[in-house]
Design a protein around this motif. Sequence first.
Motif, short mmCIF file in Angstrom:
data_model
loop_
_atom_site.label_atom_id
_atom_site.label_comp_id
_atom_site.label_asym_id
_atom_site.label_seq_id
_atom_site.Cartn_x
_atom_site.Cartn_y
_atom_site.Cartn_z
N SER A 243 -25.65 89.24 -26.28
CA SER A 243 -24.94 88.82 -27.50
C SER A 243 -24.24 87.48 -27.30
N VAL A 244 -23.66 87.27 -26.13
CA VAL A 244 -22.99 85.99 -25.86
C VAL A 244 -24.00 84.86 -25.81
N HIS A 245 -25.15 85.12 -25.19
CA HIS A 245 -26.21 84.11 -25.13
C HIS A 245 -26.69 83.74 -26.53
N LEU A 246 -26.91 84.75 -27.38
CA LEU A 246 -27.37 84.49 -28.74
C LEU A 246 -26.33 83.76 -29.57
N ILE A 247 -25.06 84.09 -29.38
CA ILE A 247 -23.99 83.38 -30.10
C ILE A 247 -23.95 81.92 -29.69
N HIS A 248 -24.10 81.65 -28.40
CA HIS A 248 -24.09 80.25 -27.94
C HIS A 248 -25.26 79.47 -28.51
N MET A 249 -26.42 80.09 -28.55
CA MET A 249 -27.59 79.42 -29.11
C MET A 249 -27.43 79.19 -30.61
N ARG A 250 -26.85 80.15 -31.32
CA ARG A 250 -26.63 79.99 -32.76
C ARG A 250 -25.67 78.84 -33.03
N VAL A 251 -24.60 78.78 -32.25
CA VAL A 251 -23.62 77.70 -32.43
C VAL A 251 -24.24 76.35 -32.11
N ALA A 252 -25.07 76.29 -31.08
CA ALA A 252 -25.74 75.03 -30.73
C ALA A 252 -26.69 74.59 -31.84
#
Length: 95
Positions: A59-68
């Motif tokens: 979930s943290v990885h996906l959140i970072h990718m979404r924000v990027a």
Amino acid sequence: MSSNADVALSSYQSDEDQGSKLIRKAKEAPFVPVGIAGCMAVVAYGLYKLKSRGNTKMSVHLIHMRVAAQGFVVGAMTLGMVYSMYREYWVKPKP
């Protein structure tokens, strides 16, 4: 008998196909394709790095990718707006 709805619908129909319409829109707003391409690049990079994320939660990885991806799109939109303001207000179009 022709109605106003028929006239309005005929104005939306044109001989322009999807490819030429995309090219015309890209010329009008050149940073839109840049934003789309950047978003797709961030998504592809995120999918590539998905296996080697270490012990980071999914979930943290996906959140970072979404924000990027969102940051890239917002940046491209901002640059596009600055570019269009520059063309409209500082560079005087020739009559």
